[in-house]
Write a protein that holds these residues in place. Structure first.
Motif, PDB file in Angstrom:
ATOM      1  N   MET A   1       0.848  -1.174   0.000  1.00 39.64           N
ATOM      2  CA  MET A   1       0.000   0.000   0.000  1.00 39.64           C
ATOM      3  C   MET A   1       0.893   1.236   0.000  1.00 39.64           C
ATOM      4  SD  MET A   1      -3.060   0.782   2.631  1.00 39.64           S
ATOM      5  CE  MET A   1      -3.553   2.452   2.875  1.00 39.64           C
ATOM      6  N   SER A   2       0.587   2.180  -0.872  1.00 36.98           N
ATOM      7  CA  SER A   2       1.405   3.384  -0.947  1.00 36.98           C
ATOM      8  C   SER A   2       0.933   4.416   0.079  1.00 36.98           C
ATOM      9  CB  SER A   2       1.339   3.974  -2.352  1.00 36.98           C
ATOM     10  OG  SER A   2       0.021   4.381  -2.637  1.00 36.98           O
ATOM     11  N   ASP A   3       1.826   5.340   0.366  1.00 31.03           N
ATOM     12  CA  ASP A   3       1.479   6.416   1.293  1.00 31.03           C
ATOM     13  C   ASP A   3       0.384   7.274   0.684  1.00 31.03           C
ATOM     14  OD1 ASP A   3       3.374   5.638   3.158  1.00 31.03           O
ATOM     15  OD2 ASP A   3       4.935   6.903   2.291  1.00 31.03           O
ATOM     16  N   PRO A   4      -0.507   7.808   1.518  1.00 31.92           N
ATOM     17  CA  PRO A   4      -1.564   8.669   0.980  1.00 31.92           C
ATOM     18  C   PRO A   4      -0.977   9.979   0.458  1.00 31.92           C
ATOM     19  CG  PRO A   4      -1.602   8.700   3.368  1.00 31.92           C
ATOM     20  CD  PRO A   4      -0.593   7.661   2.958  1.00 31.92           C
ATOM     21  N   GLU A   5      -1.610  10.521  -0.578  1.00 27.90           N
ATOM     22  CA  GLU A   5      -1.195  11.822  -1.083  1.00 27.90           C
ATOM     23  C   GLU A   5      -1.855  12.873  -0.201  1.00 27.90           C
ATOM     24  OE1 GLU A   5      -1.375  14.696  -4.995  1.00 27.90           O
ATOM     25  OE2 GLU A   5      -2.130  12.664  -5.142  1.00 27.90           O
ATOM     26  N   ILE A   6      -1.035  13.648   0.454  1.00 26.42           N
ATOM     27  CA  ILE A   6      -1.527  14.673   1.373  1.00 26.42           C
ATOM     28  C   ILE A   6      -1.438  16.021   0.662  1.00 26.42           C
ATOM     29  CG2 ILE A   6      -1.181  15.788   3.609  1.00 26.42           C
ATOM     30  CD1 ILE A   6      -2.071  12.824   3.751  1.00 26.42           C
ATOM     31  N   ILE A   7      -2.551  16.763   0.693  1.00 35.14           N
ATOM     32  CA  ILE A   7      -2.593  18.061   0.031  1.00 35.14           C
ATOM     33  C   ILE A   7      -2.918  19.161   1.044  1.00 35.14           C
ATOM     34  CG2 ILE A   7      -3.187  17.103  -2.219  1.00 35.14           C
ATOM     35  CD1 ILE A   7      -6.112  17.885  -1.725  1.00 35.14           C
ATOM     36  N   THR A   8      -2.690  20.381   0.642  1.00 31.77           N
ATOM     37  CA  THR A   8      -2.965  21.532   1.500  1.00 31.77           C
ATOM     38  C   THR A   8      -4.415  21.979   1.335  1.00 31.77           C
ATOM     39  OG1 THR A   8      -2.381  23.147  -0.189  1.00 31.77           O
ATOM     40  CG2 THR A   8      -0.578  22.338   1.217  1.00 31.77           C
ATOM     41  N   ILE A   9      -4.829  22.862   2.207  1.00 26.62           N
ATOM     42  CA  ILE A   9      -6.163  23.460   2.096  1.00 26.62           C
ATOM     43  C   ILE A   9      -6.301  24.186   0.760  1.00 26.62           C
ATOM     44  CG2 ILE A   9      -7.571  25.385   2.953  1.00 26.62           C
ATOM     45  CD1 ILE A   9      -8.120  23.174   4.733  1.00 26.62           C
ATOM     46  N   GLY A  10      -5.264  24.889   0.352  1.00 29.10           N
ATOM     47  CA  GLY A  10      -5.294  25.601  -0.924  1.00 29.10           C
ATOM     48  C   GLY A  10      -5.543  24.664  -2.092  1.00 29.10           C
ATOM     49  N   GLU A  11      -4.852  23.534  -2.092  1.00 30.54           N
ATOM     50  CA  GLU A  11      -5.031  22.550  -3.165  1.00 30.54           C
ATOM     51  C   GLU A  11      -6.426  21.932  -3.111  1.00 30.54           C
ATOM     52  OE1 GLU A  11      -0.415  21.054  -3.620  1.00 30.54           O
ATOM     53  OE2 GLU A  11      -1.607  20.335  -1.927  1.00 30.54           O
ATOM     54  N   ALA A  12      -6.909  21.661  -1.890  1.00 23.47           N
ATOM     55  CA  ALA A  12      -8.248  21.095  -1.730  1.00 23.47           C
ATOM     56  C   ALA A  12      -9.310  22.078  -2.213  1.00 23.47           C
ATOM     57  CB  ALA A  12      -8.498  20.711  -0.276  1.00 23.47           C
ATOM     58  N   SER A  13      -9.116  23.361  -1.899  1.00 24.74           N
ATOM     59  CA  SER A  13     -10.100  24.359  -2.320  1.00 24.74           C
ATOM     60  C   SER A  13     -10.153  24.462  -3.844  1.00 24.74           C
ATOM     61  CB  SER A  13      -9.810  25.718  -1.690  1.00 24.74           C
ATOM     62  OG  SER A  13      -8.644  26.296  -2.205  1.00 24.74           O
ATOM     63  N   LYS A  14      -9.021  24.305  -4.503  1.00 26.19           N
ATOM     64  CA  LYS A  14      -9.002  24.321  -5.972  1.00 26.19           C
ATOM     65  C   LYS A  14      -9.731  23.104  -6.531  1.00 26.19           C
ATOM     66  CE  LYS A  14      -4.900  27.128  -6.390  1.00 26.19           C
ATOM     67  NZ  LYS A  14      -3.467  27.155  -6.562  1.00 26.19           N
ATOM     68  N   LEU A  15      -9.508  21.949  -5.905  1.00 28.12           N
ATOM     69  CA  LEU A  15     -10.204  20.726  -6.326  1.00 28.12           C
ATOM     70  C   LEU A  15     -11.715  20.876  -6.194  1.00 28.12           C
ATOM     71  CD1 LEU A  15      -8.478  17.493  -4.973  1.00 28.12           C
ATOM     72  CD2 LEU A  15      -9.598  17.760  -7.164  1.00 28.12           C
ATOM     73  N   LEU A  16     -12.131  21.492  -5.099  1.00 30.13           N
ATOM     74  CA  LEU A  16     -13.554  21.679  -4.826  1.00 30.13           C
ATOM     75  C   LEU A  16     -14.139  22.909  -5.518  1.00 30.13           C
ATOM     76  CD1 LEU A  16     -13.413  20.909  -1.012  1.00 30.13           C
ATOM     77  CD2 LEU A  16     -14.551  19.515  -2.750  1.00 30.13           C
ATOM     78  N   ARG A  17     -13.242  23.745  -6.039  1.00 27.95           N
ATOM     79  CA  ARG A  17     -13.645  25.009  -6.675  1.00 27.95           C
ATOM     80  C   ARG A  17     -14.438  25.892  -5.709  1.00 27.95           C
ATOM     81  NH1 ARG A  17     -14.481  23.386 -12.999  1.00 27.95           N
ATOM     82  NH2 ARG A  17     -12.523  22.274 -13.097  1.00 27.95           N
ATOM     83  N   ILE A  18     -13.858  26.015  -4.517  1.00 25.28           N
ATOM     84  CA  ILE A  18     -14.416  26.892  -3.487  1.00 25.28           C
ATOM     85  C   ILE A  18     -13.289  27.790  -2.992  1.00 25.28           C
ATOM     86  CG2 ILE A  18     -16.212  25.258  -2.765  1.00 25.28           C
ATOM     87  CD1 ILE A  18     -14.434  24.549  -0.339  1.00 25.28           C
ATOM     88  N   GLY A  19     -13.639  28.832  -2.277  1.00 24.65           N
ATOM     89  CA  GLY A  19     -12.632  29.717  -1.724  1.00 24.65           C
ATOM     90  C   GLY A  19     -11.828  29.041  -0.624  1.00 24.65           C
ATOM     91  N   GLU A  20     -10.603  29.491  -0.472  1.00 28.73           N
ATOM     92  CA  GLU A  20      -9.737  28.934   0.561  1.00 28.73           C
ATOM     93  C   GLU A  20     -10.315  29.165   1.956  1.00 28.73           C
ATOM     94  OE1 GLU A  20      -5.087  29.339   1.408  1.00 28.73           O
ATOM     95  OE2 GLU A  20      -5.578  29.362  -0.728  1.00 28.73           O
ATOM     96  N   ARG A  21     -10.896  30.352   2.185  1.00 31.16           N
ATOM     97  CA  ARG A  21     -11.502  30.635   3.492  1.00 31.16           C
ATOM     98  C   ARG A  21     -12.638  29.668   3.780  1.00 31.16           C
ATOM     99  NH1 ARG A  21     -12.291  36.964   4.458  1.00 31.16           N
ATOM    100  NH2 ARG A  21     -13.265  36.042   6.276  1.00 31.16           N
TER     101      ARG A  21
END
Length: 67
Positions: A1-21
C-alpha cells in the motif's frame, strides 16, 4: 500500500472550486473529509476527499421528455 497523497487546504479548495476561506471553515467545523490538523496547519488526504466528493455528488433529475 502506498502512502496517501496529502494536500494543503489551498489545493483542496481548488479541487472543490471553493474559496480557501470556505475550505478552512469546513475543516474547522469537521465538514471537510480527510482534513487533519498537523500543528497549526491543515492537511487533507486527497483520496479520502475525492471519495467524499463522489459520494456527495448530486445526479441531476431527468426531465420529462429528455433524451
Amino acid at each position: 500500500m502506498s502512502d496517501p497523497e496529502i494536500i494543503t487546504i489551498g489545493e483542496a479548495s481548488k479541487l472543490l472550486r471553493i474559496g480557501e476561506r470556505t475550505a478552512y471553515q469546513l475543516a474547522r467545523e469537521g465538514r471537510l473529509a480527510g482534513a487533519i490538523k498537523v500543528g497549526n496547519q491543515w492537511r487533507i488526504d486527497r483520496e479520502v476527499l475525492i471519495t467524499w466528493i463522489k459520494s456527495e455528488a448530486v445526479v441531476p433529475a431527468r426531465t420529462k421528455g429528455a433524451a
